[in-house]
Design a protein around this motif. Sequence first.
Motif, short mmCIF file in Angstrom:
data_model
loop_
_atom_site.label_atom_id
_atom_site.label_comp_id
_atom_site.label_asym_id
_atom_site.label_seq_id
_atom_site.Cartn_x
_atom_site.Cartn_y
_atom_site.Cartn_z
N GLU A 288 -11.15 61.35 -8.72
CA GLU A 288 -10.04 61.09 -9.66
C GLU A 288 -9.85 59.60 -9.88
OE1 GLU A 288 -6.84 63.03 -7.72
OE2 GLU A 288 -7.60 65.06 -8.13
N GLU A 289 -9.90 58.82 -8.80
CA GLU A 289 -9.75 57.37 -8.92
C GLU A 289 -10.91 56.77 -9.72
OE1 GLU A 289 -7.38 55.17 -8.04
OE2 GLU A 289 -6.05 56.77 -7.33
N GLY A 290 -12.10 57.31 -9.52
CA GLY A 290 -13.25 56.81 -10.25
C GLY A 290 -13.09 57.01 -11.75
N ARG A 291 -12.58 58.19 -12.13
CA ARG A 291 -12.35 58.44 -13.56
C ARG A 291 -11.26 57.52 -14.09
NH1 ARG A 291 -13.28 63.87 -11.83
NH2 ARG A 291 -11.05 64.19 -11.46
N ARG A 292 -10.21 57.33 -13.30
CA ARG A 292 -9.08 56.52 -13.76
C ARG A 292 -9.46 55.04 -13.89
NH1 ARG A 292 -4.46 53.82 -11.86
NH2 ARG A 292 -5.04 53.98 -9.67
N ARG A 293 -10.28 54.57 -12.95
CA ARG A 293 -10.62 53.14 -12.93
C ARG A 293 -11.93 52.82 -13.64
NH1 ARG A 293 -7.52 50.63 -8.45
NH2 ARG A 293 -6.28 52.28 -7.49
N GLY A 294 -12.66 53.85 -14.04
CA GLY A 294 -13.90 53.64 -14.77
C GLY A 294 -15.04 53.10 -13.95
N ARG A 295 -15.08 53.45 -12.66
CA ARG A 295 -16.19 53.00 -11.82
C ARG A 295 -16.32 53.93 -10.62
NH1 ARG A 295 -14.59 50.18 -7.17
NH2 ARG A 295 -12.41 49.49 -7.09
N GLU A 296 -17.46 53.88 -9.96
CA GLU A 296 -17.67 54.66 -8.76
C GLU A 296 -16.78 54.13 -7.63
OE1 GLU A 296 -22.24 56.22 -8.70
OE2 GLU A 296 -21.90 54.12 -8.15
N ILE A 297 -16.24 55.03 -6.84
CA ILE A 297 -15.47 54.64 -5.66
C ILE A 297 -16.36 54.84 -4.44
CG2 ILE A 297 -13.39 55.06 -4.30
CD1 ILE A 297 -12.93 53.96 -7.17
N TRP A 298 -16.69 53.74 -3.81
CA TRP A 298 -17.58 53.77 -2.65
C TRP A 298 -16.80 54.10 -1.38
CZ3 TRP A 298 -22.82 52.86 -1.64
CH2 TRP A 298 -23.61 52.64 -2.78
N LEU A 299 -17.40 54.90 -0.52
CA LEU A 299 -16.81 55.29 0.76
C LEU A 299 -17.74 54.87 1.90
CD1 LEU A 299 -15.69 58.93 -0.18
CD2 LEU A 299 -14.39 56.80 -0.43
N HIS A 300 -17.15 54.57 3.05
CA HIS A 300 -17.90 54.20 4.27
C HIS A 300 -17.39 55.13 5.37
CE1 HIS A 300 -20.45 51.49 6.50
NE2 HIS A 300 -20.39 50.53 5.59
N VAL A 301 -18.18 56.16 5.70
CA VAL A 301 -17.70 57.32 6.45
C VAL A 301 -18.27 57.31 7.87
CG1 VAL A 301 -17.48 59.82 6.43
CG2 VAL A 301 -17.68 58.57 4.26
N GLU A 302 -17.38 57.32 8.87
CA GLU A 302 -17.81 57.28 10.26
C GLU A 302 -17.61 58.62 10.96
OE1 GLU A 302 -16.83 55.07 14.53
OE2 GLU A 302 -15.98 54.26 12.67
N THR A 303 -18.64 59.05 11.67
CA THR A 303 -18.49 60.19 12.58
C THR A 303 -17.99 59.65 13.92
OG1 THR A 303 -20.82 60.02 13.25
CG2 THR A 303 -20.28 61.55 11.47
N LYS A 304 -16.83 60.14 14.36
CA LYS A 304 -16.21 59.67 15.59
C LYS A 304 -16.56 60.60 16.76
CE LYS A 304 -13.63 56.80 15.93
NZ LYS A 304 -13.67 55.31 16.09
N HIS A 305 -17.01 60.04 17.85
CA HIS A 305 -17.31 60.79 19.08
C HIS A 305 -18.15 62.04 18.80
CE1 HIS A 305 -14.27 58.14 20.70
NE2 HIS A 305 -13.33 58.70 19.95
#
Length: 393
Positions: free
Chosen positions: A187-204
Amino acid sequence: MTQGERRTPARRTVLGAAGATVLGASTALAAGTARADEQPAAGPARTPGRGHGYRSLPVPTVIGHRGAAGYRPEHTLGSYRHALDLGAHVIEQDLVPTRDGHLVCRHENDITGTTDVADHPEFASRKTTKTVDGTALTGWFTEDFTLAELKTLRAKERIPGTRQENTLYDGRWTVPTFEEVLRWAEEEGRRRGREIWLHVETKHPSHFRSLGLGLEEPLAKLLRRYGRHRANSPVFLQSFEPSSIRRLAKLVDAPGVVLLSGASSRPWDFVEAGDPRTVADLVTPEGLAWIASYARGIGPTLDLVIPKDANGRLGTPTALVRDAHAEGLILHPYTHRNENAFLPADFRKGTDPTAYGDAFGALKRYLETGIDGIFSDNPDTALLAAADLAARD
């Protein structure tokens, strides 16, 4: 307030506005046809991103650590959104499971300090002591709650003694699931007109796999469902356990990042497997070549980039940046914060540990080493430091 000299909300507003003023123009140019009034601030790169996928990101890349944890309770949609508004290029999530197998965004599975669970008498009996990665912890843990139960809790500031202003937002947001974050990013990507990058960590991840709550498979399933499983997808996958990144590399093509703690520490999966290597072994050319065989980057603690002396002052940079780049690895060190308590001793101002120190001075030292990005609780500060560096180049 009772903590001596304190920054005021106005100071935060001025800093954020300064970031938007100095950095907003480059976003408008990069956004193409997106409306200008929908654009977040974004910092000019020291080196413009080239190519596809993560190589297209600005360098240095500013990663909103747990969102904008310096200004909002961490790992809430409010924190993530504020990080975007401040101009962060990438937003970080940490993932832990619920009892019924949903992935939720918390820095730790111990939610005692980040939710109002202690105020819920119906969950009083869930308080317990567990050993997680060799450390005994007493509190409430996500794996003992269903998602429906967890959703009755509200998020709050983790370190209220340091960030009193953030407590204003206590109770405003729930604990988000990772699927909610993926939908939010769309949704944010559509609203802002760009890809929203994520940095996803697996914990323990080893701990949770032993409980029958493995993280990698449900994470890969969600990434595929939302089209973020490809090599050029706008997502990084990170873990302090190399085996988790190796497992993910067999499930999806998204770039993996191995997180590295103190030099003398051992990843917990190494401890369980009887692997004698320490982080000091992994940051040698041989260790980095091994990481490069299955990952695209490393996330070292800043002390591995520039160690501190006995007085807590920054010393001479190590060879880590050079050696990692020689193996084709990017470096996203962690974590920059503005408060004196978190800065090297030579960049602190005054005696109040909660007051802002010379964050720009410290960032200058770190960014000059050639790191490719940095995790920051204060992404607007990091973006301005990156702009300073670009102006000197």
